[in-house]
Each structure stands twice: as structure tokens, then as C-alpha cells.
Design an enzyme around this catalytic site. Sequence first.
Site, short mmCIF file in Angstrom:
data_model
loop_
_atom_site.label_atom_id
_atom_site.label_comp_id
_atom_site.label_asym_id
_atom_site.label_seq_id
_atom_site.Cartn_x
_atom_site.Cartn_y
_atom_site.Cartn_z
N LYS A 1 -12.07 -1.31 8.08
CA LYS A 1 -11.46 -2.16 9.11
C LYS A 1 -12.05 -1.80 10.48
O LYS A 1 -12.86 -2.53 10.99
CB LYS A 1 -9.93 -2.01 9.13
N ASP B 1 -1.07 6.95 6.53
CA ASP B 1 -2.17 6.08 6.14
C ASP B 1 -2.45 5.19 7.36
O ASP B 1 -1.63 4.35 7.72
CB ASP B 1 -1.73 5.24 4.93
N TRP C 1 0.85 -1.21 0.00
CA TRP C 1 0.00 0.00 0.00
C TRP C 1 0.88 1.25 0.00
O TRP C 1 0.59 2.21 -0.70
CB TRP C 1 -0.95 -0.01 1.20
N1 PMP Z 1 -3.85 1.34 2.87
C1 PMP Z 1 -3.91 0.26 3.67
C2 PMP Z 1 -2.95 0.15 4.82
C3 PMP Z 1 -4.84 -0.74 3.41
O1 PMP Z 1 -4.90 -1.82 4.20
C4 PMP Z 1 -5.73 -0.61 2.32
C5 PMP Z 1 -6.79 -1.62 1.97
N2 PMP Z 1 -6.83 -2.77 2.59
C6 PMP Z 1 -5.62 0.52 1.51
C7 PMP Z 1 -4.67 1.47 1.82
C8 PMP Z 1 -6.52 0.72 0.32
O2 PMP Z 1 -7.76 1.08 0.80
P1 PMP Z 1 -9.03 1.27 -0.14
O3 PMP Z 1 -9.44 -0.09 -0.57
O4 PMP Z 1 -10.01 1.93 0.80
O5 PMP Z 1 -8.64 2.14 -1.26
#
Ligand code: PMP
Length: 356
Positions: free
Chosen positions: A190, A166, A99
Site C-alpha cells: 500500500k 497491523d 484481516w
Molecule cells: N492486514 C491488512 C489490514 C490488509 O489490508 C491486508 C491485505 N490487504 C493484509 C493484512 C494481508 O496482507 P498480505 O496480503 O500482505 O498478507
Amino acid sequence: MKKHNFAAGPSILSPYTIKHTAEGILDLDNTGLSVMEISHRSKEFVAIMDETVQLFVELLDIPSGYSVLLLQGGASMQFCMVPYNLLKTKAAYLDTGSWANKAVKEAKLFGEVDVVASSKATTYSYIPRDYSIPGDADYFHITTNNTIYGTEIKEDMDTPMNLVADMSSDIFSRPIDVSKYALIYGGAQKNLAPAGVTFVIVRDDVLGNMERDIPTMLDYRTHIDKGSMFNTPPCVAIYAAMHTLRWYKEQGGVAAMHKFNVEKASILYDEIERNPLFTSNINNVDDRSIMNVTFVMKEAYKEREADFLTFATSRGMSGIKGHRSVGGFRASIYNAMPRSSVEALIGAMQDFEKSL
Ligand code: PMP
């Protein structure tokens, strides 16, 4: 059979959130209307939005000078909104997972990106600590919890830089000192709500310094000016978030959630250490996440991984298969995960050990 939902996200929500959201979907506070069908401009929904934002401020102790936004687009949209609004020439990023890596990729569209350190070479099995941040970077971006790999930065970093985090998978899991951050963002799916709402906590003074034009919807100031009501917000997800936050407050707030999370994580890590079949893939104990517990089978038992998965599934465990890039298992034990479910997983690990 009782199901234990260890999914990484969308993931377990408290029975409180699900029950109250379901009630409001059928009839919102005796209005005779569903929260799915009322106007976002109605006094009922405005009250929901206000309370949700107020609970963010209260539970995270957000100081004045910050705005809380409830947007759409997921954390992935923030990967581009952050640099659009904050990156003038250069930004620094810590690469602790895929991510974080995706965030780097977007930032590169807006300027120079200095990846100060990366643990990619070891499949992100640790949090790098030895790095320096260029003093001329507009901000430093971190991912506090690496959902896929099970590593976590558990303390608020001290840095003179504008720190951007994030916190998709660990927001509300522990008290945080918001004043140390310029901007915090995350998807809701989450520790907050069903997918569909994205939170942003931003220090107002970092905005408005860009020379570039920012599209209206991607400009944080648009949403600050309109209280996250510039366009139609994700009403049902926000309503669910409000209930989750009410529940956290009832439980004693984030400090109480943290104590509870540490207890759940430590009994599970203790079993991973004790059980001769399993091992953690994260060597540094300080880096082990209290939200996503990743583990694998020791080399000698590697070929039994599929058997354990079948065994655990037959005992009601759901969502424990590790991400394909790591293999093994991942038990996501977010705030809403009861200790009894963690104990059920531990029981399955012990019974599987006895069965061999
Ligand atoms: N950052 C982290 C740490 C994540 O765990 C996730 C998704 N699991 C995301 C970003 C992406 O999130 P989204 O699906 O809401 O775009």
C-alpha cells in the site's frame, strides 16, 4: 486517457518510486548490473538494505531498543509469527475487520484468545471503543486501518499492555509514537513498495521469553541477528521501498504526508456528504479512514451503482468498486495518490449527479 489508480493493494506508487526502481532494474547506479540480478551480499545491496532501515528509523522516529525487519510472507505470515513469538497463554484481539479476524484465527492455534470487542455484526462499520483488556494478556492486537471497510484507529492507543498493530494500510500515513507499541507489522503493497516485502518493527525486550521452540524462519530473533539477511531478502521490493521512503523524506516526512492525506480525504468525504446520490457507510466521522474511503449509493439510487461504476471507469477511475462484503465503492487514496486524482473522482460524482 489518464488513469487514476484507486486500487486497495497492490496500489498506487509514486512516479518517483516507479521511475527510480525502473532505472535500477535496467542498471543499478552504473554498475552495469540490474538490481534484480545482484547478490544480496554485494556492497550495493547491503547499502540499499541499510538505507531502507535507516529511513524507517528516521521517518517514524523509532527509538533505540527496537529492530526493523524486512521479511517475506506478507502481513498474513505475521498473523502466525506474532503469536508464535509472543503468546504464552493468552492474547487479546480487537476484531475490526476480516484481516483482524484472520489474525485471531491464527492466534488461537497458540493459546487462549480473548476477542475484547467486535463490530462484525454491522459489517465492521465502526471501531468499538467500549471494552476492557484482560490484564493477564501477553499482548493486545489491533488493526489500525481496516482496508476493506474504511475504518481507522487514528491515534496511538495508551495502554499498559504490549500493543501489537497491523499497520498494513496506514503505515507512513501519519506520525506514530512507536514507543507505545511492542510490535508493528504490515505488508508493503500500500504505502511502501510492490508486494513482496513485509516490515516488522519490534521492541527487542518482548522477544526471547517463550518456552516453545520456534522454527528458525519464524523466529524474529533469527532475522534480527542477521539484519534481515538470514536468507535471500526480496531485493527488488526493498529497493522500491527505499525510493518511496526517500520520496517521503523529500516531501517533508510523515507529518507532511499526513496533512496532505487529511486534505484529500476531507474533500472526498465532503462530496459524499454533499452529493444527494451517495452516503458514507461509516456513521462515526472519527472512524472514517483517510486511506480507504468507502461509500455507497443512497437507497433511492441503489440500482444506479453499476451505472456510476461504468461512468467513473469511462472517466479514468480504476479500482473503485467496493469489496464484495461491503458493496458500493472504495477509493483507496494512499500517500502516493495525488489530490488531482481525488478531484477527478469528485468531478465524476458531480457530473453523474447532473446526468440524472
Ligand atoms: N492486514 C491488512 C489490514 C490488509 O489490508 C491486508 C491485505 N490487504 C493484509 C493484512 C494481508 O496482507 P498480505 O496480503 O500482505 O498478507
